[in-house]
Design a protein around this motif. Structure first.
Motif, PDB file in Angstrom:
ATOM      1  N   PHE A 186      -5.523  -4.316   9.710  1.00  0.00           N
ATOM      2  CA  PHE A 186      -4.912  -3.187  10.397  1.00  0.00           C
ATOM      3  C   PHE A 186      -3.384  -3.140  10.355  1.00  0.00           C
ATOM      4  O   PHE A 186      -2.805  -2.121  10.695  1.00  0.00           O
ATOM      5  N   SER A 187      -2.721  -4.228   9.999  1.00  0.00           N
ATOM      6  CA  SER A 187      -1.264  -4.268  10.084  1.00  0.00           C
ATOM      7  C   SER A 187      -0.613  -3.309   9.087  1.00  0.00           C
ATOM      8  O   SER A 187      -0.907  -3.344   7.884  1.00  0.00           O
ATOM      9  N   LEU A 188       0.298  -2.479   9.559  1.00  0.00           N
ATOM     10  CA  LEU A 188       1.021  -1.568   8.670  1.00  0.00           C
ATOM     11  C   LEU A 188       1.990  -2.311   7.753  1.00  0.00           C
ATOM     12  O   LEU A 188       2.088  -1.977   6.563  1.00  0.00           O
ATOM     13  N   PRO A 189       2.749  -3.311   8.244  1.00  0.00           N
ATOM     14  CA  PRO A 189       3.555  -4.103   7.300  1.00  0.00           C
ATOM     15  C   PRO A 189       2.708  -4.789   6.230  1.00  0.00           C
ATOM     16  O   PRO A 189       3.112  -4.865   5.064  1.00  0.00           O
ATOM     17  N   MET A 190       1.512  -5.273   6.609  1.00  0.00           N
ATOM     18  CA  MET A 190       0.633  -5.889   5.615  1.00  0.00           C
ATOM     19  C   MET A 190       0.156  -4.849   4.612  1.00  0.00           C
ATOM     20  O   MET A 190      -0.023  -5.160   3.426  1.00  0.00           O
ATOM     21  N   LYS A 194       0.292  -5.144   0.602  1.00  0.00           N
ATOM     22  CA  LYS A 194      -0.863  -4.982  -0.273  1.00  0.00           C
ATOM     23  C   LYS A 194      -0.562  -4.019  -1.414  1.00  0.00           C
ATOM     24  O   LYS A 194      -1.065  -4.186  -2.527  1.00  0.00           O
ATOM     25  N   GLU A 195       0.235  -2.991  -1.111  1.00  0.00           N
ATOM     26  CA  GLU A 195       0.600  -2.043  -2.155  1.00  0.00           C
ATOM     27  C   GLU A 195       1.584  -2.647  -3.159  1.00  0.00           C
ATOM     28  O   GLU A 195       1.597  -2.274  -4.335  1.00  0.00           O
ATOM     29  N   ARG A 202      -5.893  -8.564  -3.033  1.00  0.00           N
ATOM     30  CA  ARG A 202      -7.158  -9.254  -3.328  1.00  0.00           C
ATOM     31  C   ARG A 202      -7.626 -10.088  -2.145  1.00  0.00           C
ATOM     32  O   ARG A 202      -8.821 -10.150  -1.842  1.00  0.00           O
ATOM     33  N   ILE A 203      -6.684 -10.749  -1.483  1.00  0.00           N
ATOM     34  CA  ILE A 203      -7.059 -11.525  -0.295  1.00  0.00           C
ATOM     35  C   ILE A 203      -7.557 -10.590   0.807  1.00  0.00           C
ATOM     36  O   ILE A 203      -8.567 -10.857   1.467  1.00  0.00           O
ATOM     37  N   ALA A 204      -6.836  -9.478   1.005  1.00  0.00           N
ATOM     38  CA  ALA A 204      -7.227  -8.529   2.048  1.00  0.00           C
ATOM     39  C   ALA A 204      -8.596  -7.927   1.769  1.00  0.00           C
ATOM     40  O   ALA A 204      -9.328  -7.584   2.703  1.00  0.00           O
ATOM     41  N   ALA A 205      -8.956  -7.811   0.488  1.00  0.00           N
ATOM     42  CA  ALA A 205     -10.253  -7.236   0.137  1.00  0.00           C
ATOM     43  C   ALA A 205     -11.419  -8.100   0.605  1.00  0.00           C
ATOM     44  O   ALA A 205     -12.549  -7.626   0.710  1.00  0.00           O
ATOM     45  N   LEU A 206     -11.138  -9.357   0.915  1.00  0.00           N
ATOM     46  CA  LEU A 206     -12.193 -10.250   1.400  1.00  0.00           C
ATOM     47  C   LEU A 206     -12.530 -10.013   2.863  1.00  0.00           C
ATOM     48  O   LEU A 206     -13.435 -10.648   3.401  1.00  0.00           O
TER      49      LEU A 206
END
Length: 469
Positions: A186-190, A194-195, A202-206
């Motif tokens: 949910f983090s907007l900075p994250m 990711k972009e 790829r990590i976030a996709a997990l």
């Protein structure tokens, strides 16, 4: 313009989609399902041992039956939600079953009574169409209040009601798992990272897996987790479990017990109602990004599927309320990946079935995985409740359009979270009518078999799950 729906084998109102044949395999969802979903399902094992007279192996067999029945929602019935428990009803069901007497047979018969009453109620509402009408005609303020109530109830369970049993026993590992999952999801900075960086994406996709793995690694370092991994394969003793749990072996509940269970079954429907509302709103928001795929939202079909699943659970491995319509945290995670486009996930059904149909059944036959996950079960349960609470709050707060509606939503949510369900629901209806009025949207959910894409102006903006995406 008509949009395609992922094909499958139609039977009645349902659609059977065979994994690998009708749906594609997605590895991120597979790995999450293998560890997170199975670990959460196994978190009931200590309760089944403590209060219902099962051995560890028999409790694992019961959890396997629950997980298979949950997976049928996607594979056999074609539902578009990530199915899970009706978690807020679990403490009520436990109190009812334990209060039935000290004999494990009586307690299991109480669970049967709840399951069968609930199945009959869902069948009746599905046949008459009243369930569909309830979902469609719910005013937006009350809808948001129900969703916020689920959020507050989930967080209350983690931080207050069961804090000593879960959070306070493994505070560092649990906090790390929740923080990592919330940041990546949910983090907007994250989102900006990711972009910019492919490896972060790829990590976030997990999804839930990174936070869960960090807890599994850090837990032993801080003395909160101790592993006792055993090697080999295990065939869950389904026959022994059946002999201790099935009404065909220990007897069906009495008529008096069925009548006693009926009010709690009705109360649980109120909770289910909120889950269906939440699931529909999350899908509607996703459809604004994915206008290339038709998702059939069909409340009547959902009622029939839930009735069949709860009836089968009640006569095989009764443990109410493990057969609910949606696991909010997982539903949101998969919808977010699906929203990224066809190149990321060809179909929502493929992502859902990868998570459930291809991941969960493997675990219960693999002894190292079962014993390795055993000390992490409390963390898994806390993680899903926290993510559920955040996601529900995120969605609920985006629905109201006026200050009066926002204040009413908070009051309704608090009433549902802290009062008895019937008191909270009555309070919510009165609050909506007196402060806001019956503020129903012109088109609150997609009609059954409707191929139209919801226009942003026709409904309230329900949630911006990834505002910067």
């Amino acid at each position: 313009m008509s949009r395609p729906e992922l094909p499958g084998w139609r039977w009645g109102p349902f659609t059977f989609r065979l994994p690998f044949y009708h749906t594609r395999l997605y590895w991120p969802e597979l790995f999450q399902g293998l560890f997170i979903a199975a670990a959460t399902g196994l978190s009931l094992v200590p309760l089944m041992i403590m209060f219902f007279g099962l051995t560890f192996e028999e409790a694992v067999a019961a959890s396997m039956i629950h997980s298979i029945l949950i997976s049928t929602a996607l594979i056999v019935f074609g539902e578009p939600y990530a199915p899970g428990w009706l978690t807020p009803a679990l403490p009520l069901a436990l109190a009812f079953a334990i209060g039935a007497g000290g004999d494990p047979v009586l307690r299991l018969q109480a669970m049967m009574a709840l399951s069968l009453d609930f199945a009959l109620l869902l069948l009746l509402l599905g046949i008459t169409g009243l369930g569909k009408k309830f979902v469609i005609w719910l005013p937006d303020t009350l809808k948001a209040g129900i969703i916020l109530g689920a959020a507050l109830a989930a967080l209350k369970r983690v931080f207050i009601d069961d804090a000593e049993r879960f959070l306070l026993q493994q505070p560092i590992a649990t906090t790390l798992a929740c923080a990592v999952c919330l940041i990546f999801a949910f983090s907007l900075p994250m989102q900006r990272l990711k972009e910019k960086y492919r490896w972060v994406a790829r990590i976030a996709a997990l999804g839930l897996l990174p936070g869960f793995l960090i807890a599994a690694i850090v837990g032993p370092m801080v003395g909160e987790v101790s592993y006792d991994i055993q090697w080999g394969f295990m065939v869950p003793p389904v026959a022994d479990m059946w002999a201790k749990m099935s009404p065909f072996a220990i007897g069906f509940p009495s008529l008096n017990l069925m009548i006693q269970a009926l009010p709690l079954a009705i109360i649980t429907y109120v909770i289910l109602f909120g889950d269906l509302v939440t699931g529909n709103e999350v899908i509607r928001e996703g459809l604004k990004e994915r206008n290339d795929e038709h998702i059939d939202i069909n409340p009547t079909r959902s009622h029939f599927a839930l009735a069949i699943r709860n009836a089968l659970m009640g006569i095989s491995a009764p443990f109410f309320p493990t057969q609910g319509p949606m696991w909010t945290g997982v539903h949101v995670i998969i919808i977010q990946r699906w929203k990224q486009g066809k190149q990321t996930m060809d179909s929502l059904h493929s992502g859902l079935i990868s998570y459930y149909g291809m991941g969960i059944p493997i675990l219960f036959f693999t002894l190292p995985l079962v014993t390795g996950l055993q000390p992490l079960l409390g963390i898994a349960l806390s993680l899903t409740l926290v993510l559920t609470g955040f996601a529900c709050a995120y969605i609920a707060m985006a629905i109201p359009k006026s200050n009066a509606s926002r204040g009413a939503v908070l009051m309704i949510g608090a009433g549902l979270a802290f009062f008895e369900p019937w008191v909270g629901l009555l309070f919510g209806v009165l609050t909506t009518l007196l402060l806001v009025g019956w503020d129903r949207s012109a088109e609150p959910i997609l009609e059954e078999h409707d191929d139209r894409v919801p226009e942003p102006a026709s409904t309230p903006v329900v949630a911006k799950l990834e505002a910067e995406s």
